[in-house]
Design a protein around this motif. Sequence first.
Motif, mmCIF file in Angstrom:
data_model
loop_
_atom_site.group_PDB
_atom_site.id
_atom_site.type_symbol
_atom_site.label_atom_id
_atom_site.label_comp_id
_atom_site.label_asym_id
_atom_site.label_seq_id
_atom_site.Cartn_x
_atom_site.Cartn_y
_atom_site.Cartn_z
ATOM 1 N N ILE A 112 -9.503 107.455 5.752
ATOM 2 C CA ILE A 112 -9.646 105.995 5.759
ATOM 3 C C ILE A 112 -10.350 105.549 7.044
ATOM 4 O O ILE A 112 -11.244 104.695 7.017
ATOM 5 C CB ILE A 112 -8.266 105.323 5.643
ATOM 6 N N GLN A 113 -9.959 106.146 8.169
ATOM 7 C CA GLN A 113 -10.562 105.791 9.458
ATOM 8 C C GLN A 113 -12.041 106.141 9.516
ATOM 9 O O GLN A 113 -12.842 105.410 10.108
ATOM 10 C CB GLN A 113 -9.846 106.526 10.595
ATOM 11 N N TYR A 114 -12.382 107.293 8.901
ATOM 12 C CA TYR A 114 -13.757 107.787 8.964
ATOM 13 C C TYR A 114 -14.267 108.024 7.540
ATOM 14 O O TYR A 114 -14.193 109.135 7.012
ATOM 15 C CB TYR A 114 -13.823 109.090 9.769
ATOM 16 N N ASP A 154 -19.124 108.129 4.014
ATOM 17 C CA ASP A 154 -20.504 107.680 4.185
ATOM 18 C C ASP A 154 -20.757 107.112 5.584
ATOM 19 O O ASP A 154 -21.768 106.432 5.818
ATOM 20 C CB ASP A 154 -20.867 106.640 3.126
ATOM 21 N N SER A 155 -19.874 107.414 6.540
ATOM 22 C CA SER A 155 -20.067 106.931 7.910
ATOM 23 C C SER A 155 -21.354 107.492 8.499
ATOM 24 O O SER A 155 -21.709 108.652 8.259
ATOM 25 C CB SER A 155 -18.887 107.364 8.796
ATOM 26 N N GLU A 176 -21.364 116.106 14.589
ATOM 27 C CA GLU A 176 -20.504 115.012 14.117
ATOM 28 C C GLU A 176 -20.418 115.016 12.592
ATOM 29 O O GLU A 176 -19.347 114.787 12.025
ATOM 30 C CB GLU A 176 -21.028 113.671 14.618
ATOM 31 N N GLN A 177 -21.520 115.325 11.922
ATOM 32 C CA GLN A 177 -21.513 115.393 10.467
ATOM 33 C C GLN A 177 -20.609 116.523 9.978
ATOM 34 O O GLN A 177 -19.897 116.383 8.968
ATOM 35 C CB GLN A 177 -22.935 115.592 9.939
ATOM 36 N N GLN A 178 -20.601 117.649 10.698
ATOM 37 C CA GLN A 178 -19.741 118.770 10.312
ATOM 38 C C GLN A 178 -18.262 118.396 10.394
ATOM 39 O O GLN A 178 -17.463 118.773 9.528
ATOM 40 C CB GLN A 178 -20.034 119.983 11.204
ATOM 41 N N ILE A 179 -17.874 117.653 11.434
ATOM 42 C CA ILE A 179 -16.481 117.219 11.551
ATOM 43 C C ILE A 179 -16.152 116.221 10.451
ATOM 44 O O ILE A 179 -15.077 116.298 9.819
ATOM 45 C CB ILE A 179 -16.211 116.600 12.940
ATOM 46 N N ALA A 238 -15.656 118.075 7.283
ATOM 47 C CA ALA A 238 -14.383 118.795 7.297
ATOM 48 C C ALA A 238 -13.222 117.860 6.997
ATOM 49 O O ALA A 238 -12.275 118.234 6.281
ATOM 50 C CB ALA A 238 -14.186 119.472 8.652
ATOM 51 N N ILE A 239 -13.271 116.651 7.525
ATOM 52 C CA ILE A 239 -12.218 115.667 7.256
ATOM 53 C C ILE A 239 -12.112 115.386 5.768
ATOM 54 O O ILE A 239 -11.009 115.215 5.230
ATOM 55 C CB ILE A 239 -12.493 114.376 8.051
#
Length: 228
Positions: free
Chosen positions: A108-110, A113-114, A121-124, A127-128
Amino acid sequence: MKDNSYAKVNESPKASQDFLIRKAKASDLDAIGDICLKTGFYGRDASHLFSQPEMIGRYCALPYYSFDRDFCLVLEKNREVAGYCIGTPSSNSFFEWMESCWLPELRIQYPKDSATKSLQEQQILDAIHSNAIPEPEPWHKDYPAHLHINLLPSAQGSGWGKKLICSMWQLLAAAGAAGVFLSIWKQNAGADGFYRAMGFQELGETETGRLFCKDLKDYNPSLVSSIS
């Protein structure tokens, strides 16, 4: 109930004043998240790679404290947190908890489509939004525990990283873990050498990194005070 206090390390008075291994506290969480970011680019500072700098720590480090703080150690230097070692004796339980209890809020936080600033950053973010529960592997039974360790440059090369990881071995072995595994990025050559020097053996490769394992069945806690 087993005593899961961290390993006692015998050092000279001067060294003891400079460095201390202790259990993490809630007040350490911001520092742990910051160290995760400052070491998030293959062991180097990743601050410039994240538009949302707290995201990497919230995914890679902070869930361990919420899951079981008994397996969260910090290395303190001059009363400041300079590194951490976090882990769990049961990877299966941890990843099941992460999927059901920790990741829903992060998703929800991230949102998926952020906008991201870099590949890292895209890899993290990916993963989320991926299932945290890994596919069963035949070696999971022999190496049910896993850990992560990160040190700021000010604490590297001091020998205290070895003591920190040995302290975690003691906790994991005392909790009944027969062995421990960890993964590193292929680009992190320094970590590769460190873990091999610590007695880890290469278990295999993933798409992005290498897996290492360590047998804890015959672990001798006296190594905590004798390793150089």
